[in-house]
Design a protein around this motif. Sequence first.
Motif, PDB file in Angstrom:
ATOM      1  N   TYR A 103       0.835  -1.213   0.000  1.00  0.00           N
ATOM      2  CA  TYR A 103       0.000   0.000   0.000  1.00  0.00           C
ATOM      3  C   TYR A 103       0.865   1.257   0.000  1.00  0.00           C
ATOM      4  CZ  TYR A 103      -3.899  -3.123   1.220  1.00  0.00           C
ATOM      5  OH  TYR A 103      -4.843  -4.109   1.228  1.00  0.00           O
ATOM      6  N   THR A 104       1.969   1.196   0.729  1.00  0.00           N
ATOM      7  CA  THR A 104       2.883   2.348   0.762  1.00  0.00           C
ATOM      8  C   THR A 104       3.444   2.619  -0.628  1.00  0.00           C
ATOM      9  OG1 THR A 104       3.480   1.896   3.064  1.00  0.00           O
ATOM     10  CG2 THR A 104       4.999   3.275   1.795  1.00  0.00           C
ATOM     11  N   GLY A 105       3.802   1.542  -1.338  1.00  0.00           N
ATOM     12  CA  GLY A 105       4.282   1.710  -2.706  1.00  0.00           C
ATOM     13  C   GLY A 105       3.238   2.353  -3.599  1.00  0.00           C
ATOM     14  N   GLY A 106       1.985   1.968  -3.409  1.00  0.00           N
ATOM     15  CA  GLY A 106       0.911   2.575  -4.191  1.00  0.00           C
ATOM     16  C   GLY A 106       0.723   4.037  -3.860  1.00  0.00           C
ATOM     17  N   ILE A 107       0.810   4.381  -2.587  1.00  0.00           N
ATOM     18  CA  ILE A 107       0.646   5.779  -2.161  1.00  0.00           C
ATOM     19  C   ILE A 107       1.763   6.653  -2.740  1.00  0.00           C
ATOM     20  CG2 ILE A 107       0.721   7.312  -0.135  1.00  0.00           C
ATOM     21  CD1 ILE A 107      -0.667   4.980   1.416  1.00  0.00           C
ATOM     22  N   LYS A 108       2.967   6.082  -2.832  1.00  0.00           N
ATOM     23  CA  LYS A 108       4.111   6.840  -3.357  1.00  0.00           C
ATOM     24  C   LYS A 108       3.973   7.153  -4.844  1.00  0.00           C
ATOM     25  CE  LYS A 108       7.625   5.352  -0.032  1.00  0.00           C
ATOM     26  NZ  LYS A 108       8.892   4.595   0.160  1.00  0.00           N
ATOM     27  N   GLN A 109       3.058   6.485  -5.517  1.00  0.00           N
ATOM     28  CA  GLN A 109       2.862   6.780  -6.943  1.00  0.00           C
ATOM     29  C   GLN A 109       2.217   8.157  -7.148  1.00  0.00           C
ATOM     30  OE1 GLN A 109       4.201   4.789  -9.213  1.00  0.00           O
ATOM     31  NE2 GLN A 109       4.850   3.506  -7.462  1.00  0.00           N
ATOM     32  N   LYS A 110       1.578   8.650  -6.086  1.00  0.00           N
ATOM     33  CA  LYS A 110       0.946   9.977  -6.126  1.00  0.00           C
ATOM     34  C   LYS A 110       0.030  10.135  -7.350  1.00  0.00           C
ATOM     35  CE  LYS A 110       4.770  12.204  -3.667  1.00  0.00           C
ATOM     36  NZ  LYS A 110       5.801  13.276  -3.692  1.00  0.00           N
ATOM     37  N   CYS A 111      -0.814   9.137  -7.500  1.00  0.00           N
ATOM     38  CA  CYS A 111      -1.730   9.188  -8.650  1.00  0.00           C
ATOM     39  C   CYS A 111      -2.788  10.271  -8.437  1.00  0.00           C
ATOM     40  CB  CYS A 111      -2.386   7.819  -8.840  1.00  0.00           C
ATOM     41  SG  CYS A 111      -3.421   7.300  -7.466  1.00  0.00           S
ATOM     42  N   GLU A 112      -3.347  10.742  -9.531  1.00  0.00           N
ATOM     43  CA  GLU A 112      -4.340  11.813  -9.463  1.00  0.00           C
ATOM     44  C   GLU A 112      -5.731  11.298  -9.133  1.00  0.00           C
ATOM     45  OE1 GLU A 112      -4.195  13.975 -13.079  1.00  0.00           O
ATOM     46  OE2 GLU A 112      -2.118  14.678 -12.790  1.00  0.00           O
ATOM     47  N   ASP A 113      -5.907   9.980  -9.130  1.00  0.00           N
ATOM     48  CA  ASP A 113      -7.189   9.383  -8.785  1.00  0.00           C
ATOM     49  C   ASP A 113      -7.371   9.446  -7.260  1.00  0.00           C
ATOM     50  OD1 ASP A 113      -9.386   7.808  -8.261  1.00  0.00           O
ATOM     51  OD2 ASP A 113      -8.867   6.262  -9.718  1.00  0.00           O
ATOM     52  N   GLN A 114      -8.101  10.447  -6.789  1.00  0.00           N
ATOM     53  CA  GLN A 114      -8.260  10.659  -5.358  1.00  0.00           C
ATOM     54  C   GLN A 114      -9.006   9.512  -4.681  1.00  0.00           C
ATOM     55  OE1 GLN A 114      -6.880  13.572  -3.587  1.00  0.00           O
ATOM     56  NE2 GLN A 114      -5.791  13.148  -5.513  1.00  0.00           N
ATOM     57  N   GLU A 115      -9.919   8.900  -5.399  1.00  0.00           N
ATOM     58  CA  GLU A 115     -10.647   7.751  -4.838  1.00  0.00           C
ATOM     59  C   GLU A 115      -9.686   6.610  -4.548  1.00  0.00           C
ATOM     60  OE1 GLU A 115     -13.677   5.530  -3.302  1.00  0.00           O
ATOM     61  OE2 GLU A 115     -13.869   7.607  -4.012  1.00  0.00           O
ATOM     62  N   LEU A 116      -8.809   6.315  -5.523  1.00  0.00           N
ATOM     63  CA  LEU A 116      -7.817   5.250  -5.369  1.00  0.00           C
ATOM     64  C   LEU A 116      -6.834   5.594  -4.246  1.00  0.00           C
ATOM     65  CD1 LEU A 116      -6.438   2.640  -6.203  1.00  0.00           C
ATOM     66  CD2 LEU A 116      -5.291   3.906  -8.062  1.00  0.00           C
ATOM     67  N   HIS A 117      -6.400   6.842  -4.208  1.00  0.00           N
ATOM     68  CA  HIS A 117      -5.458   7.263  -3.171  1.00  0.00           C
ATOM     69  C   HIS A 117      -6.080   7.114  -1.781  1.00  0.00           C
ATOM     70  CE1 HIS A 117      -1.731   9.191  -1.989  1.00  0.00           C
ATOM     71  NE2 HIS A 117      -2.408   9.993  -1.179  1.00  0.00           N
ATOM     72  N   THR A 118      -7.357   7.442  -1.670  1.00  0.00           N
ATOM     73  CA  THR A 118      -8.055   7.312  -0.391  1.00  0.00           C
ATOM     74  C   THR A 118      -8.166   5.854   0.022  1.00  0.00           C
ATOM     75  OG1 THR A 118      -9.358   9.286  -0.895  1.00  0.00           O
ATOM     76  CG2 THR A 118     -10.175   7.857   0.853  1.00  0.00           C
ATOM     77  N   VAL A 119      -8.467   4.984  -0.947  1.00  0.00           N
ATOM     78  CA  VAL A 119      -8.568   3.546  -0.648  1.00  0.00           C
ATOM     79  C   VAL A 119      -7.223   3.000  -0.171  1.00  0.00           C
ATOM     80  CG1 VAL A 119      -8.922   1.270  -1.680  1.00  0.00           C
ATOM     81  CG2 VAL A 119     -10.502   3.128  -2.209  1.00  0.00           C
ATOM     82  N   LEU A 120      -6.140   3.419  -0.817  1.00  0.00           N
ATOM     83  CA  LEU A 120      -4.802   2.978  -0.392  1.00  0.00           C
ATOM     84  C   LEU A 120      -4.525   3.404   1.057  1.00  0.00           C
ATOM     85  CD1 LEU A 120      -2.818   3.778  -3.650  1.00  0.00           C
ATOM     86  CD2 LEU A 120      -2.973   1.518  -2.577  1.00  0.00           C
TER      87      LEU A 120
END
Length: 397
Positions: A103-120
Motif C-alpha cells: 500500500y505504501t508503494g501505491g501511495i508513493k505513486q501519487k496518482c491523481e485518482d483521489q478515490e484510489l489514493h483514499t482507498v490505499l
Amino acid sequence: MMASSDAQHDSDDGMDAFMDKFKTQRYKNALSEDNWEEEFDKVPMFMKTAPEEFDGISHPELSCLQAIIHDEDRTPEEKAMSLKDEGNAFFKEKNYKKAVMAYTGGIKQKCEDQELHTVLLTNRAAAHFHLGNMRSALSDATAAKKIKPDHLKALIRGAQCCMKLRSFAEAIQWCDEGLKVHPRDNKLLELRVTADKQKRAAERDVRKAKAKDKKLWVEKEKLLAAIKDRGIKLLQPVKPRKRSSDSEDENEGSSEAISQLSLDGLSSREVTGAQVFLDEQGSLHWPVLFFYPEHQQSDFISAFCENSCFIDHLVTMFGEEFPPWDTDRKYHPQNLLLYFEDEQTETLYQVNTEMSLLKVLQHKRYFVKAGTPSFIVLVNDSGFWRKFLTGKKMKGL
C-alpha cells in the motif's frame, strides 16, 4: 595441505554418492522425455519465439519479465492499482507487514485518482491497525478523511484507533462527524455508544483517583501536624552547604540536616516496609528498630505506640525465652541497656527503659532517620559493653 586434501576428498565422496543415487532413482522434478522441448520453450531464456498472446497463468515467468520491462510505460494510476491489489492479496493472507509495504508503494505513486489514493490510505490504516500500530493507523485514517470527509471506512477506522488509544472524546468526535453523513450506520452508532460509556468510566476513575490522593494528602498533613506538635524532628537528606563558621551549638548543630517537616521524612517503606501512622485516638505508632551489635542481629517492631515504655517490648521479646543467637543466655530484660546515637556530635545517649517512646523522641538531640526510630541494645556490665563504649562520649537522658 593434507587437511585441505582430505576435505576435498570428503567433498568428492559426497558428490559421488549424491550423483550415484540417480543411477537407480529417478529425479522427481525432471522434464519429461516426451515433451521436454515443449517445456523448454516455455522458459523465456530458451524461447525461440515469444507467443503473441499469453496470460500470467500459462506463462508466469514471461508475465513478470514483461511487467519489469514495460513498468515505465504504465501510468501512476495503473501502478497504484496493481500495488493495491498486491496489498489486498497480502491482507487476505493476514500478512499485514507486506500489505503495508504494498500500500505504501501505491501511495508513493501519487496518482491523481483521489478515490484510489483514499482507498490505499484506508487499506494501509487497516493493516497498521491489525499490527497494533494505532498512531500510524490513525494518521492514515486522518489523511483519508482529509481527502474525502465522508469516507465511511476512514471514519470508522479513525474512531476505532482512538478507542484503542483510550482517546474517548476524540473517538466520539470521529463518530459524530461520520453520523452527520451516515446517520444510520450501525458500526458508527455502536462505536459512539461504547466510546461515550468508556469516556464516562475513565472520567469517573480519574475523579476517584483524585479523591483518593486528596484523602491521603489530608491524612499525611494531619500526621505531620501531629509530629510537629510533639516537637519530634525528622532527619531528611539535604544537599551540603558551606558553613560560615566551624563553631556550632549543640542545640543548633543539626540545622543543616533538619529541614522543615515534609512527607519525605516519613519515607520508611524502603527501609522497613512500615510507616508511622496516627490512630483514631490521636496516638502515633512508629516502626522501630532495635540493634544488637554484639551479635549483629536486629529486631523490628512495626507499630510501637508512642505511649508505650521500652521495657514492655523488651519483656515481650526476651521475657519468656532467649533468642537462639544468645548462647550465653545474657539477654534478660533487666540486664539490658538502651542507647541512641547522635551521629553529628558522636555521642551515645543512654535511655531509661521505663521511659515512653514519645519522651525519647522529644529529646532535643533525637532525630528520626528515614521515618524509623532506632536504638542500640547492650548487655549491662558485659565485656562487649565495655569495649563498645570505649572512646565514646556518653550522656544520660
